[in-house]
Design a protein around this motif. Sequence first.
Motif, mmCIF file in Angstrom:
data_model
loop_
_atom_site.group_PDB
_atom_site.id
_atom_site.type_symbol
_atom_site.label_atom_id
_atom_site.label_comp_id
_atom_site.label_asym_id
_atom_site.label_seq_id
_atom_site.Cartn_x
_atom_site.Cartn_y
_atom_site.Cartn_z
ATOM 1 N N VAL A 70 5.374 3.955 -13.756
ATOM 2 C CA VAL A 70 5.999 3.379 -12.568
ATOM 3 C C VAL A 70 6.597 2.002 -12.865
ATOM 4 C CG1 VAL A 70 3.908 2.226 -11.678
ATOM 5 C CG2 VAL A 70 5.681 3.031 -10.083
ATOM 6 N N ARG A 71 7.763 1.770 -12.302
ATOM 7 C CA ARG A 71 8.441 0.492 -12.450
ATOM 8 C C ARG A 71 8.122 -0.409 -11.267
ATOM 9 N NH1 ARG A 71 14.278 1.966 -12.229
ATOM 10 N NH2 ARG A 71 13.420 3.458 -10.741
ATOM 11 N N LYS A 72 8.198 -1.706 -11.486
ATOM 12 C CA LYS A 72 7.957 -2.663 -10.401
ATOM 13 C C LYS A 72 8.945 -2.430 -9.262
ATOM 14 C CE LYS A 72 6.193 -6.452 -8.494
ATOM 15 N NZ LYS A 72 6.321 -7.752 -9.194
ATOM 16 N N SER A 73 10.164 -2.052 -9.605
ATOM 17 C CA SER A 73 11.169 -1.807 -8.563
ATOM 18 C C SER A 73 10.770 -0.636 -7.675
ATOM 19 C CB SER A 73 12.542 -1.546 -9.182
ATOM 20 O OG SER A 73 12.512 -0.383 -9.994
ATOM 21 N N THR A 74 10.099 0.361 -8.250
ATOM 22 C CA THR A 74 9.645 1.493 -7.449
ATOM 23 C C THR A 74 8.516 1.077 -6.519
ATOM 24 O OG1 THR A 74 10.288 3.077 -9.170
ATOM 25 C CG2 THR A 74 8.660 3.823 -7.561
ATOM 26 N N ILE A 75 7.616 0.219 -6.990
ATOM 27 C CA ILE A 75 6.555 -0.305 -6.119
ATOM 28 C C ILE A 75 7.169 -1.092 -4.967
ATOM 29 C CG2 ILE A 75 4.561 -1.834 -5.996
ATOM 30 C CD1 ILE A 75 4.007 0.776 -7.460
ATOM 31 N N ASN A 76 8.179 -1.895 -5.259
ATOM 32 C CA ASN A 76 8.869 -2.632 -4.190
ATOM 33 C C ASN A 76 9.540 -1.678 -3.208
ATOM 34 O OD1 ASN A 76 8.324 -5.372 -4.862
ATOM 35 N ND2 ASN A 76 9.819 -5.267 -6.528
ATOM 36 N N PHE A 77 10.124 -0.625 -3.735
ATOM 37 C CA PHE A 77 10.738 0.403 -2.888
ATOM 38 C C PHE A 77 9.700 1.018 -1.951
ATOM 39 C CE2 PHE A 77 11.026 5.084 -2.690
ATOM 40 C CZ PHE A 77 12.100 5.228 -1.825
ATOM 41 N N ILE A 78 8.545 1.424 -2.499
ATOM 42 C CA ILE A 78 7.483 2.007 -1.681
ATOM 43 C C ILE A 78 7.057 1.037 -0.589
ATOM 44 C CG2 ILE A 78 5.088 2.823 -1.707
ATOM 45 C CD1 ILE A 78 5.541 3.664 -4.647
ATOM 46 N N ASN A 79 6.828 -0.203 -0.980
ATOM 47 C CA ASN A 79 6.331 -1.195 -0.022
ATOM 48 C C ASN A 79 7.346 -1.492 1.075
ATOM 49 O OD1 ASN A 79 4.031 -2.827 0.604
ATOM 50 N ND2 ASN A 79 5.241 -4.628 0.064
ATOM 51 N N ASN A 80 8.625 -1.541 0.718
ATOM 52 C CA ASN A 80 9.663 -1.782 1.727
ATOM 53 C C ASN A 80 9.733 -0.634 2.726
ATOM 54 O OD1 ASN A 80 10.408 -4.269 0.694
ATOM 55 N ND2 ASN A 80 12.004 -3.415 -0.622
ATOM 56 N N VAL A 81 9.515 0.603 2.231
ATOM 57 C CA VAL A 81 9.487 1.751 3.139
ATOM 58 C C VAL A 81 8.303 1.616 4.097
ATOM 59 C CG1 VAL A 81 9.187 4.246 3.286
ATOM 60 C CG2 VAL A 81 10.693 3.285 1.553
ATOM 61 N N PHE A 82 7.150 1.204 3.580
ATOM 62 C CA PHE A 82 5.986 1.012 4.440
ATOM 63 C C PHE A 82 6.233 -0.098 5.466
ATOM 64 C CE2 PHE A 82 2.997 2.671 0.899
ATOM 65 C CZ PHE A 82 3.128 3.961 1.376
ATOM 66 N N LYS A 83 6.914 -1.150 5.052
ATOM 67 C CA LYS A 83 7.226 -2.239 5.985
ATOM 68 C C LYS A 83 8.113 -1.757 7.129
ATOM 69 C CE LYS A 83 6.848 -6.165 2.786
ATOM 70 N NZ LYS A 83 7.607 -7.238 2.071
ATOM 71 N N SER A 84 8.934 -0.745 6.855
ATOM 72 C CA SER A 84 9.857 -0.246 7.884
ATOM 73 C C SER A 84 9.142 0.520 8.986
ATOM 74 C CB SER A 84 10.926 0.640 7.241
ATOM 75 O OG SER A 84 10.381 1.888 6.835
ATOM 76 N N ILE A 85 7.870 0.832 8.770
ATOM 77 C CA ILE A 85 7.076 1.538 9.792
ATOM 78 C C ILE A 85 5.828 0.708 10.106
ATOM 79 C CG2 ILE A 85 7.868 3.889 9.341
ATOM 80 C CD1 ILE A 85 5.339 4.201 7.540
ATOM 81 N N SER A 86 6.033 -0.548 10.405
ATOM 82 C CA SER A 86 4.916 -1.478 10.598
ATOM 83 C C SER A 86 3.981 -1.061 11.728
ATOM 84 C CB SER A 86 5.458 -2.888 10.872
ATOM 85 O OG SER A 86 6.306 -2.883 12.017
ATOM 86 N N ASN A 87 4.475 -0.211 12.628
ATOM 87 C CA ASN A 87 3.639 0.262 13.744
ATOM 88 C C ASN A 87 2.742 1.433 13.354
ATOM 89 O OD1 ASN A 87 6.046 1.818 13.498
ATOM 90 N ND2 ASN A 87 5.599 2.760 15.469
ATOM 91 N N ILE A 88 2.901 1.954 12.143
ATOM 92 C CA ILE A 88 2.085 3.072 11.659
ATOM 93 C C ILE A 88 1.148 2.564 10.568
ATOM 94 C CG2 ILE A 88 2.102 5.352 10.569
ATOM 95 C CD1 ILE A 88 4.889 5.792 11.680
ATOM 96 N N LYS A 89 -0.129 2.835 10.708
ATOM 97 C CA LYS A 89 -1.106 2.408 9.708
ATOM 98 C C LYS A 89 -1.127 3.412 8.561
ATOM 99 C CE LYS A 89 -4.165 -0.022 12.961
ATOM 100 N NZ LYS A 89 -3.337 0.170 14.164
ATOM 101 N N VAL A 90 -1.051 2.886 7.330
ATOM 102 C CA VAL A 90 -1.010 3.723 6.129
ATOM 103 C C VAL A 90 -2.308 3.535 5.352
ATOM 104 C CG1 VAL A 90 0.198 4.211 3.965
ATOM 105 C CG2 VAL A 90 1.504 3.501 6.002
#
Length: 416
Positions: A70-90
């Motif tokens: 895994v690349r750091k950019s992919t981790i950032n991608f995952i995290n940004n997607v999670f941020k886009s659903i801040s009302n949903i607990k992951v």
Amino acid sequence: MRCIKFLHCADIHLDTPFVSLGIEENSLISKSTLRRMDLKNTFQDIIKIARDKEVEFIFISGDLYEHNYVRKSTINFINNVFKSISNIKVFIVPGNHDPWVKGSYYENFEWAENVHILTKDNNYVYLEEEGICIYGPDAFPGIFISENHSKNNIKDNNIKEYINPDNINILLAHGTLDLNIGGNSYNLMSSRQLASLGMDYIAMGHFHKRMDNIGSNEIIFNPGSPEPLGFDEPGEHGVYVGSIVKKGIQDRQINIDFIVTNKKRYEVLRVDISGCVTDEQITAKITDAIAGIPNISTYITSPDDMASINMEFLNMPSLLLSIVLYGYIDPQYKVDTEYIFSCFKDKVFYIKVKNEAVPDYDFEEIKKETGLKGLFTKKLLELIEKTQDTYEKELLIKSLYYGIQAIEKGQVDVIW
């Protein structure tokens, strides 16, 4: 009354290298790169499903990404997607491909506020206001079975005494369930023991094949991989969207729906080419076999009528095919696998062709011949008849075919 609506997925394996797809010459972008993009797109689709279905929780039961690639950019991608659903607990439980180890992104990365990673030191999250408790496997010492234990010798875990049965209790776990495969087992667990823990839903991961209602209490589910990763993962793949309504200890309702998410589909087709004497006959048989794959119409861009599918109209850019030809063919006919490959390579995403067909020799007639070929055939048939060992018999049969080819043609076409 307590209720919860959730999405359960596992084994996304972001940044998988897909080395088996090889490197194409004269290609602007490799198929392995395209497959990694598919994984990202499928991950985004999963999040969209969660948003559209208005779920409150996402459960990811291991192997979200590939730790070694895994690349750091992919981790950032995952995290940004999670941020886009801040009302949903992951909630995430690490797996064997994305372990929580020293220096891992699970340890060192600053994840979005709505993301909870269940580890040994943070093995459960209690949401008091909602009356929901979500556990990782480390909350239950002794839940894993040692390799030397039979699942029938496992004692029930007493941790259930500490679980509030009025809550909705969820367990996320990643491991081998009810199948001791020795050194290949990972976090070996027993569905019987899991059922004794007092959970209302157990969200499993690790096996890439969907498994519903594992065990006898109908609370253990494994969605499989949402995007298949190889030819051992045929068919449709997806995620669960579910709800739990709990009015009391004995009054619990679970509803689970499976939603298909895969961008690509892997299929292994064994095609009997007995009697074929031209490569065109074989390509027609392969086309018919493709049309017979269950639920394949979703992946065909044309034609609309499955009954009219033929080589001219076949277009399946989402299909990865492994074609295995078998059967008995004229000894004088040599299958041109390169030609067959060329007929399909631009019509599907990926294809490989293997020929396991064998010459249709009449050994009973050949053994009557005078000379080397007849004597060789007679001796081999006698050995094949005598041996009781399956592996030895297979080797002798191969030797018989190859020997006759060598005698007749002065060369051997390796087909096994």
